[in-house]
Scaffold this active site. Sequence first.
Site, PDB file in Angstrom:
ATOM      1  N   LYS A 183       0.859  -1.185   0.000  1.00  0.00           N
ATOM      2  CA  LYS A 183       0.000   0.000   0.000  1.00  0.00           C
ATOM      3  C   LYS A 183       0.892   1.232   0.000  1.00  0.00           C
ATOM      4  CE  LYS A 183      -2.254   2.419   3.235  1.00  0.00           C
ATOM      5  NZ  LYS A 183      -2.226   3.778   2.608  1.00  0.00           N
ATOM      6  N   GLU A 256       8.156  -0.060  11.745  1.00  0.00           N
ATOM      7  CA  GLU A 256       9.181   0.972  11.867  1.00  0.00           C
ATOM      8  C   GLU A 256       8.436   2.277  12.075  1.00  0.00           C
ATOM      9  OE1 GLU A 256      12.353   3.398   9.146  1.00  0.00           O
ATOM     10  OE2 GLU A 256      12.117   1.256   8.701  1.00  0.00           O
ATOM     11  N   CYS A 291      12.252   9.432  10.483  1.00  0.00           N
ATOM     12  CA  CYS A 291      12.181   8.876  11.843  1.00  0.00           C
ATOM     13  C   CYS A 291      13.556   8.821  12.472  1.00  0.00           C
ATOM     14  CB  CYS A 291      11.551   7.489  11.811  1.00  0.00           C
ATOM     15  SG  CYS A 291      12.468   6.267  10.860  1.00  0.00           S
TER      16      CYS A 291
END
Length: 470
Positions: A183, A256, A291
């Site tokens: 996706k 993650e 991140c």
Amino acid sequence: MTRLPDLEEALPTHHGLFYGGKWHSPCQKQYRETFNPGNGSVITSVAQADHEDVDAAVQAAAEAYPAWRAITPTQRAGYLRKAAEVIRKHATELALIDALNTGNPIAEMLSDANVAAANLDYFAGLIPMVKGETIPRENDQFHYTLREPLGVVARIVAYNHPVMFAGGKIAAPLAAGNTVIVKPPEQAPLSCLRLAEILADVFPPGVLSILPGSVPCGQALSTHPLVKKITLIGSVPTGKAIQRSAADTLKPTLFELGGKNALLAFPDADIDRLVDGITRGMNFTWAGQSCGSTSRVFLHESHHDEVVLRVLERIQALYKPGLPTDMATTMGPVISKAAQERVLDFIASGKQEGAHLALGGGIPTGNAAIEGGYFIKPTVFTNVQPHMRIAREEIFGPVMSVFKWKDEEEVLRQRTVGKIDAGFIWVNQVGRHFLGVPFGGYKESGAGREECLEELLSFTQTKSVNISLA
């Protein structure tokens, strides 16, 4: 100088759903506009998968699974290496698409497709490690184990590096013998659609599917009984929502998630290297949308003032907001208008709570080429205190918080690498990934490890076999 392809020729010609080796229109005929964050303009509209579309794609992937898992390891490795070759061939156009659709500068995105290809090659080479064991027998008993794939795997990827994530994260589950549904990020799906186009003839039909969509698509994937594992690169709230949705079918997950990473500088730090690490570690190039950004910087009082001054000078010299598709641009916008407003709200809270705004803090002006884009100046706060919102929450934008410390106990309470509660620690450098070295986070930064043998094995399950020799 890298020659960029024509943008119109690089963009995908299909805007639908790819599964079963074919392109499909969404059952409910729903499409969503996707934007160029560099100027706020609409690029095109992309299909949105709902529960009915997800079911059709999962069924196609499930039908393709038995034949895919049955091929030899050598054959499967050949498919992955062919995919890597194709992605490398199209690396520049994929980078251009991502620059247009994510806002990340093209000069920095050129390596993303090659990183994805490297992952495919790496896991192709690891396929022989998907193996069982023999266990010492007991009298007339013989035992051995088999490692088998899970089935259909869904991978939801983030918007900051779409083609790197989509192309790289299909590698481990495919290598293990699973079929995969990706996706794409709802904010930036175009490079994933182009990825489907260029890989359409590489894998057998149904082995790889690309389903653009938003929350309904993700919910359908996380609850479908034939999806045997679901993974996410994304935010902590999204990870928690997927974990809840996957619970009813006891689906394993791999996440993650976000990070509020710290760069801790001791009094004996090399100042030149420290200034470089602080400047690069924030990832201002893609507006801090990582991140892994070191958004909290802890400087000892002995060098705090000097380092801050030099970091501010370095940031101003290096990071100039500009059009993402221009090779000269060194800093892009955030992904959307909503993201821009969220980051500006964080900046306002920092000022209200008493932090000192040392640099930036607003929207850049004076450049007509980027008017309407979702830009924010590189921003640095000093005199930040632990209770402040900018110190506690992940901003996911170009905002750095600097803390001054003098007592090691007050800043860390422990000294050694072995006691720092984080999943990856860099000493004397920042932010690099290394294939073969486990990558992942502690606490709410994620679950599981990627980019290593552990990732490959996480897409398998162990079957134990007992044979009586009596």
